[in-house]
Design a protein around this motif. Structure first.
Motif, mmCIF file in Angstrom:
data_model
loop_
_atom_site.group_PDB
_atom_site.id
_atom_site.type_symbol
_atom_site.label_atom_id
_atom_site.label_comp_id
_atom_site.label_asym_id
_atom_site.label_seq_id
_atom_site.Cartn_x
_atom_site.Cartn_y
_atom_site.Cartn_z
ATOM 1 N N PRO A 1 0.816 -1.230 0.000
ATOM 2 C CA PRO A 1 0.000 0.000 0.000
ATOM 3 C C PRO A 1 0.845 1.273 0.000
ATOM 4 O O PRO A 1 0.499 2.247 -0.673
ATOM 5 N N GLU A 2 1.963 1.258 0.741
ATOM 6 C CA GLU A 2 2.864 2.414 0.757
ATOM 7 C C GLU A 2 3.497 2.631 -0.612
ATOM 8 O O GLU A 2 3.584 3.771 -1.098
ATOM 9 N N ILE A 3 3.932 1.541 -1.246
ATOM 10 C CA ILE A 3 4.554 1.649 -2.570
ATOM 11 C C ILE A 3 3.554 2.219 -3.570
ATOM 12 O O ILE A 3 3.877 3.115 -4.366
ATOM 13 N N ILE A 4 2.317 1.715 -3.530
ATOM 14 C CA ILE A 4 1.277 2.210 -4.437
ATOM 15 C C ILE A 4 1.028 3.695 -4.201
ATOM 16 O O ILE A 4 0.984 4.492 -5.149
ATOM 17 N N GLU A 5 0.883 4.084 -2.941
ATOM 18 C CA GLU A 5 0.590 5.491 -2.642
ATOM 19 C C GLU A 5 1.733 6.406 -3.069
ATOM 20 O O GLU A 5 1.498 7.482 -3.644
ATOM 21 N N ARG A 6 2.966 6.007 -2.820
ATOM 22 C CA ARG A 6 4.111 6.846 -3.204
ATOM 23 C C ARG A 6 4.145 7.053 -4.719
ATOM 24 O O ARG A 6 4.372 8.166 -5.212
ATOM 25 N N CYS A 7 3.910 5.977 -5.453
ATOM 26 C CA CYS A 7 3.921 6.078 -6.914
ATOM 27 C C CYS A 7 2.783 6.959 -7.413
ATOM 28 O O CYS A 7 2.971 7.781 -8.315
ATOM 29 N N CYS A 8 1.610 6.788 -6.830
ATOM 30 C CA CYS A 8 0.465 7.583 -7.258
ATOM 31 C C CYS A 8 0.668 9.066 -6.968
ATOM 32 O O CYS A 8 0.276 9.926 -7.766
ATOM 33 N N ARG A 9 1.271 9.377 -5.839
ATOM 34 C CA ARG A 9 1.503 10.784 -5.510
ATOM 35 C C ARG A 9 2.476 11.435 -6.497
ATOM 36 O O ARG A 9 2.296 12.589 -6.906
ATOM 37 N N ILE A 10 3.506 10.717 -6.873
ATOM 38 C CA ILE A 10 4.462 11.261 -7.842
ATOM 39 C C ILE A 10 3.794 11.439 -9.195
ATOM 40 O O ILE A 10 3.939 12.488 -9.845
ATOM 41 N N LYS A 11 3.060 10.430 -9.636
ATOM 42 C CA LYS A 11 2.382 10.528 -10.928
ATOM 43 C C LYS A 11 1.364 11.667 -10.919
ATOM 44 O O LYS A 11 1.243 12.415 -11.895
ATOM 45 N N ALA A 12 0.638 11.824 -9.804
ATOM 46 C CA ALA A 12 -0.346 12.905 -9.697
ATOM 47 C C ALA A 12 0.329 14.270 -9.774
ATOM 48 O O ALA A 12 -0.152 15.182 -10.458
ATOM 49 N N ARG A 13 1.455 14.415 -9.073
ATOM 50 C CA ARG A 13 2.161 15.709 -9.073
ATOM 51 C C ARG A 13 2.676 16.059 -10.469
ATOM 52 O O ARG A 13 2.560 17.206 -10.925
ATOM 53 N N LEU A 14 3.220 15.079 -11.168
ATOM 54 C CA LEU A 14 3.706 15.339 -12.522
ATOM 55 C C LEU A 14 2.552 15.662 -13.468
ATOM 56 O O LEU A 14 2.690 16.493 -14.368
ATOM 57 N N SER A 15 1.404 15.030 -13.264
ATOM 58 C CA SER A 15 0.234 15.302 -14.097
ATOM 59 C C SER A 15 -0.276 16.718 -13.874
ATOM 60 O O SER A 15 -0.716 17.388 -14.809
ATOM 61 N N GLU A 16 -0.244 17.170 -12.627
ATOM 62 C CA GLU A 16 -0.677 18.532 -12.315
ATOM 63 C C GLU A 16 0.224 19.563 -12.989
ATOM 64 O O GLU A 16 -0.245 20.573 -13.523
ATOM 65 N N LYS A 17 1.525 19.318 -12.951
ATOM 66 C CA LYS A 17 2.473 20.280 -13.506
ATOM 67 C C LYS A 17 2.462 20.307 -15.031
ATOM 68 O O LYS A 17 2.769 21.332 -15.642
ATOM 69 N N ASP A 18 2.111 19.177 -15.648
ATOM 70 C CA ASP A 18 2.293 19.034 -17.103
ATOM 71 C C ASP A 18 1.178 18.134 -17.649
ATOM 72 O O ASP A 18 1.421 17.007 -18.050
ATOM 73 N N GLU A 19 -0.051 18.661 -17.669
ATOM 74 C CA GLU A 19 -1.222 17.846 -18.000
ATOM 75 C C GLU A 19 -1.109 17.188 -19.360
ATOM 76 O O GLU A 19 -1.543 16.044 -19.559
ATOM 77 N N PHE A 20 -0.538 17.890 -20.339
ATOM 78 C CA PHE A 20 -0.524 17.376 -21.705
ATOM 79 C C PHE A 20 0.810 16.740 -22.106
ATOM 80 O O PHE A 20 1.100 16.568 -23.285
ATOM 81 N N ALA A 21 1.610 16.407 -21.106
ATOM 82 C CA ALA A 21 2.850 15.648 -21.316
ATOM 83 C C ALA A 21 3.756 16.290 -22.359
ATOM 84 O O ALA A 21 4.228 15.647 -23.289
#
Length: 359
Positions: free
Chosen positions: A216-236
Protein backbone atom coordinates in the motif's frame (compact mmCIF):
# COMPACT_ATOMS: atom_id res chain seq x y z
CA UNK A 1 -8.19 5.50 3.33
CA UNK A 2 -5.53 7.41 1.42
CA UNK A 3 -6.89 10.25 -0.71
CA UNK A 4 -4.79 11.94 -3.36
CA UNK A 5 -6.26 15.01 -5.04
CA UNK A 6 -5.17 15.68 -8.60
CA UNK A 7 -5.59 19.44 -9.06
CA UNK A 8 -6.42 20.15 -12.71
CA UNK A 9 -9.00 22.92 -12.36
CA UNK A 10 -12.32 21.82 -13.83
CA UNK A 11 -10.83 18.39 -14.57
CA UNK A 12 -9.66 17.74 -11.00
CA UNK A 13 -10.34 14.35 -9.44
CA UNK A 14 -9.45 12.18 -6.47
CA UNK A 15 -7.58 8.89 -6.19
CA UNK A 16 -8.80 6.74 -3.30
CA UNK A 17 -6.66 3.87 -2.01
CA UNK A 18 -7.97 1.40 0.56
CA UNK A 19 -8.05 -2.34 1.14
CA UNK A 20 -11.61 -3.61 0.61
CA UNK A 21 -12.67 -0.55 -1.39
CA UNK A 22 -14.22 -2.77 -4.09
CA UNK A 23 -17.02 -3.74 -1.69
CA UNK A 24 -18.34 -0.19 -1.26
CA UNK A 25 -17.40 1.62 -4.45
CA UNK A 26 -20.84 1.46 -6.14
CA UNK A 27 -22.66 4.17 -4.15
CA UNK A 28 -19.50 6.30 -4.30
CA UNK A 29 -19.48 6.11 -8.10
CA UNK A 30 -23.20 6.96 -8.22
CA UNK A 31 -22.69 10.01 -6.00
CA UNK A 32 -19.66 11.15 -8.00
CA UNK A 33 -21.20 10.83 -11.47
CA UNK A 34 -24.98 11.01 -10.85
CA UNK A 35 -25.21 8.57 -13.78
CA UNK A 36 -28.35 6.61 -14.55
CA UNK A 37 -26.47 3.95 -16.51
CA UNK A 38 -22.93 2.64 -16.41
CA UNK A 39 -21.08 0.23 -18.64
CA UNK A 40 -18.24 -1.71 -17.06
CA UNK A 41 -15.49 -2.72 -19.50
CA UNK A 42 -13.44 -5.59 -18.16
CA UNK A 43 -11.32 -8.54 -19.27
CA UNK A 44 -12.12 -12.21 -18.85
CA UNK A 45 -9.70 -13.07 -16.04
CA UNK A 46 -10.75 -10.05 -13.98
CA UNK A 47 -14.43 -10.68 -14.61
CA UNK A 48 -14.23 -14.28 -13.41
CA UNK A 49 -12.63 -13.26 -10.11
CA UNK A 50 -14.14 -9.91 -9.25
CA UNK A 51 -17.11 -9.00 -11.49
CA UNK A 52 -19.61 -10.34 -8.94
CA UNK A 53 -18.18 -8.05 -6.24
CA UNK A 54 -18.32 -4.96 -8.44
CA UNK A 55 -21.76 -5.87 -9.78
CA UNK A 56 -23.10 -6.24 -6.21
CA UNK A 57 -21.82 -2.88 -5.03
CA UNK A 58 -23.01 -1.08 -8.19
CA UNK A 59 -26.49 -2.50 -7.70
CA UNK A 60 -26.39 -1.22 -4.12
CA UNK A 61 -26.53 2.27 -5.64
CA UNK A 62 -30.08 3.45 -6.21
CA UNK A 63 -31.44 3.90 -9.73
CA UNK A 64 -28.29 2.71 -11.48
CA UNK A 65 -28.53 0.37 -14.46
CA UNK A 66 -25.39 -1.70 -15.09
CA UNK A 67 -24.02 -3.66 -18.02
CA UNK A 68 -20.70 -5.52 -18.25
CA UNK A 69 -18.68 -5.84 -21.47
CA UNK A 70 -15.77 -8.29 -21.68
CA UNK A 71 -12.89 -7.45 -24.01
CA UNK A 72 -9.72 -9.41 -24.90
CA UNK A 73 -6.88 -9.55 -22.39
CA UNK A 74 -4.03 -7.02 -22.44
CA UNK A 75 -3.00 -5.07 -25.52
CA UNK A 76 -5.32 -7.21 -27.66
CA UNK A 77 -8.22 -5.06 -26.45
CA UNK A 78 -6.67 -1.86 -27.79
CA UNK A 79 -7.64 -2.22 -31.45
CA UNK A 80 -10.03 -0.37 -33.73
CA UNK A 81 -12.06 -3.57 -34.10
CA UNK A 82 -12.61 -3.93 -30.36
CA UNK A 83 -13.24 -0.19 -29.98
CA UNK A 84 -15.94 -0.34 -32.67
CA UNK A 85 -17.66 -3.21 -30.86
CA UNK A 86 -17.55 -1.22 -27.61
CA UNK A 87 -19.15 1.80 -29.32
CA UNK A 88 -21.95 -0.44 -30.59
CA UNK A 89 -22.57 -1.89 -27.12
CA UNK A 90 -22.54 1.55 -25.50
CA UNK A 91 -25.02 2.89 -28.05
CA UNK A 92 -27.30 -0.15 -27.68
CA UNK A 93 -27.37 0.29 -23.90
CA UNK A 94 -28.34 3.93 -24.41
CA UNK A 95 -25.58 5.77 -22.58
CA UNK A 96 -25.85 9.55 -22.85
CA UNK A 97 -23.63 12.46 -21.79
CA UNK A 98 -24.69 12.11 -18.15
CA UNK A 99 -23.77 8.43 -17.90
CA UNK A 100 -20.40 6.75 -17.37
CA UNK A 101 -17.99 4.06 -18.48
CA UNK A 102 -15.99 2.18 -15.86
CA UNK A 103 -12.66 0.63 -16.80
CA UNK A 104 -12.28 -2.45 -14.59
CA UNK A 105 -9.01 -4.16 -15.40
CA UNK A 106 -5.35 -3.57 -16.09
CA UNK A 107 -3.67 -0.68 -17.84
CA UNK A 108 -4.66 -1.77 -21.35
CA UNK A 109 -8.35 -1.99 -20.42
CA UNK A 110 -8.05 1.41 -18.78
CA UNK A 111 -6.49 2.91 -21.91
CA UNK A 112 -9.15 1.54 -24.21
CA UNK A 113 -12.13 2.24 -21.93
CA UNK A 114 -10.90 5.77 -21.30
CA UNK A 115 -10.47 6.40 -25.03
CA UNK A 116 -13.99 5.06 -25.71
CA UNK A 117 -15.41 7.38 -23.04
CA UNK A 118 -13.42 10.37 -24.29
CA UNK A 119 -14.63 9.97 -27.87
CA UNK A 120 -18.23 8.71 -27.50
CA UNK A 121 -20.71 11.60 -27.90
CA UNK A 122 -17.78 13.97 -27.68
CA UNK A 123 -16.89 12.68 -24.24
CA UNK A 124 -18.73 11.02 -21.36
CA UNK A 125 -17.73 10.37 -17.76
CA UNK A 126 -15.06 7.79 -17.05
CA UNK A 127 -14.09 5.95 -13.87
CA UNK A 128 -11.10 3.63 -13.45
CA UNK A 129 -11.02 0.74 -10.99
CA UNK A 130 -7.56 -0.70 -11.75
CA UNK A 131 -6.99 -4.36 -10.99
CA UNK A 132 -3.37 -4.91 -12.08
CA UNK A 133 -0.37 -3.79 -10.08
CA UNK A 134 0.97 -1.73 -12.98
CA UNK A 135 -2.30 0.18 -13.28
CA UNK A 136 -2.60 0.70 -9.52
CA UNK A 137 0.95 2.06 -9.43
CA UNK A 138 0.04 4.93 -11.69
CA UNK A 139 -0.69 4.09 -15.31
CA UNK A 140 -4.34 4.82 -14.48
CA UNK A 141 -3.37 8.40 -13.52
CA UNK A 142 -2.94 11.36 -15.80
CA UNK A 143 -5.57 10.92 -18.49
CA UNK A 144 -3.43 9.21 -21.11
CA UNK A 145 -5.92 7.13 -23.12
CA UNK A 146 -5.51 5.44 -26.47
CA UNK A 147 -5.42 2.40 -28.68
CA UNK A 148 -2.73 0.74 -30.77
CA UNK A 149 -2.06 0.33 -34.45
CA UNK A 150 -0.31 -2.82 -35.74
CA UNK A 151 3.03 -1.00 -35.76
CA UNK A 152 2.84 1.38 -32.82
CA UNK A 153 1.58 1.45 -29.25
CA UNK A 154 -0.86 4.22 -28.28
CA UNK A 155 -0.45 5.97 -31.64
CA UNK A 156 -4.17 6.86 -31.59
CA UNK A 157 -4.37 8.68 -28.28
CA UNK A 158 -5.69 11.62 -26.34
CA UNK A 159 -5.66 13.23 -22.89
CA UNK A 160 -8.97 12.76 -21.06
CA UNK A 161 -9.14 12.90 -17.28
CA UNK A 162 -11.22 10.39 -15.28
CA UNK A 163 -13.84 11.49 -12.77
CA UNK A 164 -12.16 9.33 -10.17
CA UNK A 165 -9.80 6.40 -9.58
CA UNK A 166 -10.60 3.76 -6.96
CA UNK A 167 -7.68 1.50 -5.93
CA UNK A 168 -8.16 -1.62 -3.82
CA UNK A 169 -4.84 -3.40 -3.10
CA UNK A 170 -6.84 -6.51 -2.11
CA UNK A 171 -7.49 -7.07 -5.82
CA UNK A 172 -3.82 -8.00 -6.08
CA UNK A 173 -4.02 -10.86 -3.55
CA UNK A 174 -4.54 -13.47 -6.26
CA UNK A 175 -1.82 -12.04 -8.50
CA UNK A 176 0.61 -14.73 -9.69
CA UNK A 177 4.22 -14.20 -8.58
CA UNK A 178 5.39 -13.45 -12.12
CA UNK A 179 2.75 -10.74 -12.59
CA UNK A 180 3.62 -9.28 -9.19
CA UNK A 181 7.22 -8.90 -10.31
CA UNK A 182 6.43 -7.50 -13.76
CA UNK A 183 3.99 -5.04 -12.21
CA UNK A 184 6.67 -3.75 -9.87
CA UNK A 185 8.72 -2.68 -12.89
CA UNK A 186 6.47 0.40 -12.94
CA UNK A 187 7.37 1.20 -9.32
CA UNK A 188 11.06 0.77 -10.08
CA UNK A 189 10.66 3.22 -12.96
CA UNK A 190 9.02 5.85 -10.76
CA UNK A 191 11.67 5.32 -8.07
CA UNK A 192 14.41 5.81 -10.67
CA UNK A 193 13.05 9.09 -11.94
CA UNK A 194 12.01 10.79 -8.69
CA UNK A 195 12.12 8.75 -5.46
CA UNK A 196 15.50 7.41 -4.35
CA UNK A 197 14.02 6.35 -1.00
CA UNK A 198 11.50 4.14 -2.78
CA UNK A 199 14.36 2.62 -4.76
CA UNK A 200 16.10 1.85 -1.47
CA UNK A 201 13.04 -0.15 -0.38
CA UNK A 202 13.70 -2.47 -3.31
CA UNK A 203 17.44 -2.61 -2.65
CA UNK A 204 16.94 -3.58 0.99
CA UNK A 205 14.04 -6.02 0.54
CA UNK A 206 14.98 -9.63 1.23
CA UNK A 207 12.01 -11.28 -0.49
CA UNK A 208 8.49 -10.80 -1.85
CA UNK A 209 7.04 -10.91 1.68
CA UNK A 210 8.93 -7.73 2.55
CA UNK A 211 7.58 -6.00 -0.55
CA UNK A 212 3.97 -7.17 -0.08
CA UNK A 213 3.93 -5.82 3.46
CA UNK A 214 4.78 -2.39 2.07
CA UNK A 215 2.61 -2.62 -1.03
CA UNK A 216 0.00 0.00 0.00
CA UNK A 217 2.86 2.41 0.76
CA UNK A 218 4.55 1.65 -2.57
CA UNK A 219 1.28 2.21 -4.44
CA UNK A 220 0.59 5.49 -2.64
CA UNK A 221 4.11 6.85 -3.20
CA UNK A 222 3.92 6.08 -6.91
CA UNK A 223 0.46 7.58 -7.26
CA UNK A 224 1.50 10.78 -5.51
CA UNK A 225 4.46 11.26 -7.84
CA UNK A 226 2.38 10.53 -10.93
CA UNK A 227 -0.35 12.91 -9.70
CA UNK A 228 2.16 15.71 -9.07
CA UNK A 229 3.71 15.34 -12.52
CA UNK A 230 0.23 15.30 -14.10
CA UNK A 231 -0.68 18.53 -12.31
CA UNK A 232 2.47 20.28 -13.51
CA UNK A 233 2.29 19.03 -17.10
CA UNK A 234 -1.22 17.85 -18.00
CA UNK A 235 -0.52 17.38 -21.70
CA UNK A 236 2.85 15.65 -21.32
CA UNK A 237 4.88 18.30 -23.10
CA UNK A 238 7.63 18.64 -20.50
CA UNK A 239 8.49 17.06 -17.15
CA UNK A 240 5.71 14.51 -17.30
CA UNK A 241 7.58 12.93 -20.19
CA UNK A 242 10.00 11.63 -17.56
CA UNK A 243 7.41 8.89 -16.95
CA UNK A 244 8.45 7.45 -20.31
CA UNK A 245 11.78 6.31 -18.84
CA UNK A 246 12.43 2.86 -20.30
CA UNK A 247 9.50 3.04 -22.71
CA UNK A 248 11.54 4.25 -25.69
CA UNK A 249 13.05 0.80 -26.04
CA UNK A 250 10.27 -1.05 -24.21
CA UNK A 251 7.46 0.04 -26.52
CA UNK A 252 9.61 -0.75 -29.55
CA UNK A 253 10.14 -4.30 -28.25
CA UNK A 254 6.41 -4.74 -27.77
CA UNK A 255 5.74 -3.43 -31.27
CA UNK A 256 8.41 -5.63 -32.83
CA UNK A 257 6.70 -8.67 -31.33
CA UNK A 258 3.23 -7.44 -32.38
CA UNK A 259 2.16 -7.20 -28.71
CA UNK A 260 2.21 -10.99 -28.31
CA UNK A 261 3.33 -12.86 -25.20
CA UNK A 262 7.07 -12.54 -25.87
CA UNK A 263 7.32 -9.69 -23.37
CA UNK A 264 4.79 -8.34 -20.93
CA UNK A 265 4.77 -4.56 -20.62
CA UNK A 266 6.71 -4.82 -17.35
CA UNK A 267 9.36 -7.06 -18.91
CA UNK A 268 9.77 -4.76 -21.91
CA UNK A 269 9.98 -1.77 -19.57
CA UNK A 270 12.63 -3.51 -17.47
CA UNK A 271 14.79 -4.19 -20.53
CA UNK A 272 14.30 -0.64 -21.76
CA UNK A 273 15.26 0.94 -18.44
CA UNK A 274 18.44 -1.08 -18.08
CA UNK A 275 19.67 -0.81 -21.68
CA UNK A 276 19.16 2.96 -21.98
CA UNK A 277 20.87 3.47 -18.59
CA UNK A 278 23.77 1.15 -19.41
CA UNK A 279 24.45 3.01 -22.65
CA UNK A 280 23.97 6.49 -21.15
CA UNK A 281 26.48 5.59 -18.45
CA UNK A 282 28.98 4.39 -21.05
CA UNK A 283 28.92 7.69 -22.90
CA UNK A 284 29.05 9.83 -19.77
CA UNK A 285 25.42 10.96 -19.52
CA UNK A 286 24.64 8.98 -16.34
CA UNK A 287 26.61 8.66 -13.10
CA UNK A 288 28.82 5.57 -12.99
CA UNK A 289 27.36 2.71 -10.95
CA UNK A 290 23.74 3.64 -11.67
CA UNK A 291 23.21 0.81 -14.17
CA UNK A 292 24.59 -1.75 -11.72
CA UNK A 293 22.19 -0.61 -8.98
CA UNK A 294 19.30 -0.84 -11.42
CA UNK A 295 20.47 -4.25 -12.63
CA UNK A 296 20.55 -5.58 -9.05
CA UNK A 297 16.94 -4.54 -8.35
CA UNK A 298 15.58 -5.80 -11.66
CA UNK A 299 17.30 -9.16 -11.27
CA UNK A 300 16.05 -9.38 -7.66
CA UNK A 301 12.55 -9.07 -9.14
CA UNK A 302 13.38 -11.76 -11.73
CA UNK A 303 12.91 -9.27 -14.56
CA UNK A 304 14.83 -9.45 -17.86
CA UNK A 305 17.48 -6.88 -18.74
CA UNK A 306 18.54 -8.11 -22.20
CA UNK A 307 16.81 -8.88 -25.49
CA UNK A 308 17.62 -10.78 -28.67
CA UNK A 309 16.04 -8.00 -30.76
CA UNK A 310 18.75 -6.08 -32.60
CA UNK A 311 19.39 -2.38 -32.21
CA UNK A 312 18.46 -1.86 -35.87
CA UNK A 313 15.05 -3.49 -35.36
CA UNK A 314 14.40 -1.45 -32.21
CA UNK A 315 15.29 1.75 -34.08
CA UNK A 316 12.90 0.78 -36.89
CA UNK A 317 10.01 0.43 -34.46
CA UNK A 318 10.80 3.75 -32.81
CA UNK A 319 9.87 5.78 -35.89
CA UNK A 320 6.37 6.45 -34.51
CA UNK A 321 7.48 7.24 -30.97
CA UNK A 322 5.44 10.13 -29.55
CA UNK A 323 8.62 11.77 -28.21
CA UNK A 324 9.90 12.45 -31.73
CA UNK A 325 9.78 16.12 -32.65
CA UNK A 326 10.91 16.89 -36.20
CA UNK A 327 14.37 15.39 -36.67
CA UNK A 328 15.00 14.85 -32.95
CA UNK A 329 13.76 12.70 -30.08
CA UNK A 330 13.66 13.47 -26.39
CA UNK A 331 15.18 10.56 -24.49
CA UNK A 332 14.56 10.06 -20.78
CA UNK A 333 17.87 9.43 -19.03
CA UNK A 334 18.96 9.15 -15.41
CA UNK A 335 21.51 11.49 -13.90
CA UNK A 336 21.52 9.05 -10.98
CA UNK A 337 18.91 7.00 -9.11
CA UNK A 338 16.04 9.36 -8.23
CA UNK A 339 17.00 12.03 -10.77
CA UNK A 340 15.85 11.82 -14.38
CA UNK A 341 16.11 14.36 -17.16
CA UNK A 342 15.14 14.88 -20.80
CA UNK A 343 17.93 14.65 -23.35
CA UNK A 344 17.43 15.73 -26.95
CA UNK A 345 19.11 13.46 -29.50
CA UNK A 346 19.19 13.88 -33.28
CA UNK A 347 17.54 10.95 -35.03
CA UNK A 348 20.56 10.38 -37.27
CA UNK A 349 22.67 9.78 -34.13
CA UNK A 350 20.12 7.64 -32.31
CA UNK A 351 22.19 4.49 -32.78
CA UNK A 352 24.66 5.92 -30.26
CA UNK A 353 22.04 5.79 -27.50
CA UNK A 354 19.94 2.74 -28.42
CA UNK A 355 22.14 -0.34 -28.14
CA UNK A 356 20.65 -3.73 -27.33
CA UNK A 357 23.58 -6.00 -28.13
CA UNK A 358 25.84 -7.22 -25.32
CA UNK A 359 29.50 -6.28 -25.31
Amino acid sequence: MAKIHVNLGDDSYDILIERGLIDKVGPMIKELTDADRVIVITEDSVGKQYAAKLNKTLHAAKNLAVRFITVPEGEACKTLRVLSAVYDAVATFGLDRGDAIIGFGGGAVGDMAGFAAATYLGGIQYIHVPTSLTAQLGTAIGGNVGIDTPNSKNLISSIAQPRGIFIDPNLLDTLPTEEFHTGLAEAVKIACIEDKDLFTIFEKAKNDVDLKKRLPEIIERCCRIKARLSEKDEFAEGQRMLLDFGNTIGHALEGYNRYDDTYSHGEALSIGMYLITRQAEKIGLTTKGTADRLKYVLEFLHLPIHTDVSSDDVLLYMTNDKKIWGDSIRLVLLKTIGQAYLYTAHLKNLHKYIVTEND
